[in-house]
Design an enzyme around this catalytic site. Structure first.
Site, PDB file in Angstrom:
ATOM      1  N   GLN A  93      10.200   0.681 -11.585  1.00 12.48           N
ATOM      2  CA  GLN A  93       9.482   1.636 -10.739  1.00 12.48           C
ATOM      3  C   GLN A  93      10.416   2.774 -10.367  1.00 12.48           C
ATOM      4  O   GLN A  93      11.469   2.556  -9.765  1.00 12.48           O
ATOM      5  CB  GLN A  93       8.970   0.954  -9.471  1.00 12.48           C
ATOM      6  CG  GLN A  93       8.245   1.935  -8.552  1.00 12.48           C
ATOM      7  CD  GLN A  93       7.695   1.272  -7.312  1.00 12.48           C
ATOM      8  OE1 GLN A  93       7.534   0.062  -7.281  1.00 12.48           O
ATOM      9  NE2 GLN A  93       7.413   2.063  -6.306  1.00 12.48           N
ATOM     10  N   CYS A  99       4.180   1.186  -6.098  1.00 11.69           N
ATOM     11  CA  CYS A  99       4.259  -0.240  -6.420  1.00 11.69           C
ATOM     12  C   CYS A  99       2.900  -0.924  -6.518  1.00 11.69           C
ATOM     13  O   CYS A  99       2.763  -1.927  -7.214  1.00 11.69           O
ATOM     14  CB  CYS A  99       5.156  -0.977  -5.433  1.00 11.69           C
ATOM     15  SG  CYS A  99       4.638  -0.842  -3.736  1.00 11.69           S
ATOM     16  N   HIS A 170       5.673  -3.576   0.309  1.00 13.13           N
ATOM     17  CA  HIS A 170       5.883  -3.485  -1.134  1.00 13.13           C
ATOM     18  C   HIS A 170       5.029  -4.514  -1.875  1.00 13.13           C
ATOM     19  O   HIS A 170       4.893  -5.651  -1.440  1.00 13.13           O
ATOM     20  CB  HIS A 170       7.371  -3.736  -1.421  1.00 13.13           C
ATOM     21  CG  HIS A 170       7.747  -3.602  -2.854  1.00 13.13           C
ATOM     22  ND1 HIS A 170       7.637  -2.423  -3.553  1.00 13.13           N
ATOM     23  CD2 HIS A 170       8.245  -4.514  -3.737  1.00 13.13           C
ATOM     24  CE1 HIS A 170       8.063  -2.604  -4.793  1.00 13.13           C
ATOM     25  NE2 HIS A 170       8.421  -3.875  -4.927  1.00 13.13           N
ATOM     26  N   ASP A 185       8.598  -7.328 -10.220  1.00 20.19           N
ATOM     27  CA  ASP A 185       8.865  -6.385  -9.141  1.00 20.19           C
ATOM     28  C   ASP A 185       9.624  -5.210  -9.740  1.00 20.19           C
ATOM     29  O   ASP A 185      10.764  -5.364 -10.196  1.00 20.19           O
ATOM     30  CB  ASP A 185       9.701  -7.084  -8.063  1.00 20.19           C
ATOM     31  CG  ASP A 185      10.049  -6.182  -6.881  1.00 20.19           C
ATOM     32  OD1 ASP A 185       9.842  -4.955  -6.975  1.00 20.19           O
ATOM     33  OD2 ASP A 185      10.530  -6.700  -5.867  1.00 20.19           O
TER      34      ASP A 185
END
Length: 236
Positions: A93, A99, A170, A185
């Site tokens: 990211q 996200c 997040h 992630d």
């Protein structure tokens, strides 16, 4: 509730709300057929509430607060990297507050064999184009994709809460690939394996990991869990 990233890029989007209706419109509008899969709220992590979630579950999204404790764990995981299946679709990211979209892309990118994306739709083109890219190349491709930026912006302003880029939560995603549960992630350098799993136990296995994360931040209430479940033939 929304999303954050400590971005390396100057580009920032408005955060996506943890709202299944918003996410469904976003997914359906970009090439996931409405009769293939749908997002649902997971109202709790005990067995009775998990049983209420429509099955089969293809992926699980988790929204949590970024704290000193979560940052410490993230850095520790960076130093403790392990091998993972090369079939796991993963991307970094580089856009701030993206996200939620990254989580949905992580989900779809790992279930393309389970759902039939619309031919030549955005998602169909995106995953075919990025299939052979590495995680940073995928991030760069997304960062420069105007169609996705516009779609994200529309979805981010469709929620019930006022859109703001000043957030401290997040999104991450959990999927099962090759019999293993992976945490995806975009702020981390790669997928995190949480051990054996299966399509039948994905939700329960992810719930255990999520429960342990929640227990480490007992003073926060800022958590949301959302499933992406395959639609059954009877419409449920």
């Amino acid at each position: 509730m929304a999303t954050i990233d400590e971005s390396a890029s100057a580009k920032r989007w408005l955060p996506l709300e943890a709202n299944p209706d918003v996410m469904n419109q976003f997914l359906w509008g970009l090439g996931l057929p409405e009769n293939e899969a749908e997002c649902y709220d997971v109202y709790g992590l005990d067995e009775e509430l998990l049983e209420m979630v429509p099955k089969p579950v293809l992926a699980v999204l988790f929204l949590y607060p970024i704290t000193a404790k979560t940052e410490e764990e993230r850095l520790q995981q960076e130093n403790d990297k392990k091998e993972h299946s090369n079939r796991v679709y993963f991307m970094k990211q580089t856009v701030g507050n993206a996200c939620g979209t990254i989580g949905l892309l992580h989900a779809l990118g790992n279930i393309t064999s389970e759902v039939n994306l619309i031919d030549e739709s955005f998602f169909d083109r995106f995953f075919k184009t990025t299939a052979s890219m590495d995680p940073l190349q995928r991030a760069s491709f997304l960062e420069n994709d105007r169609e996705m930026e516009v779609a994200h912006s529309v979805a981010a302003t469709a929620g019930e809460t006022e859109a703001s880029d000043n957030v401290d939560t997040h999104f991450i995603c959990f999927v099962c690939v090759d019999g293993e549960l992976y945490e995806l992630d975009g702020r981390k350098s790669g997928p995190i394996s949480h051990g054996q799993s299966s399509s039948n136990t994905l939700l329960r296995d992810a719930a255990k990991v999520i429960q342990s994360m929640i227990q480490k931040n007992p003073n926060s209430l800022n958590f949301n869990v959302i499933s992406i479940s395959k639609k059954s033939g009877d419409g449920n």
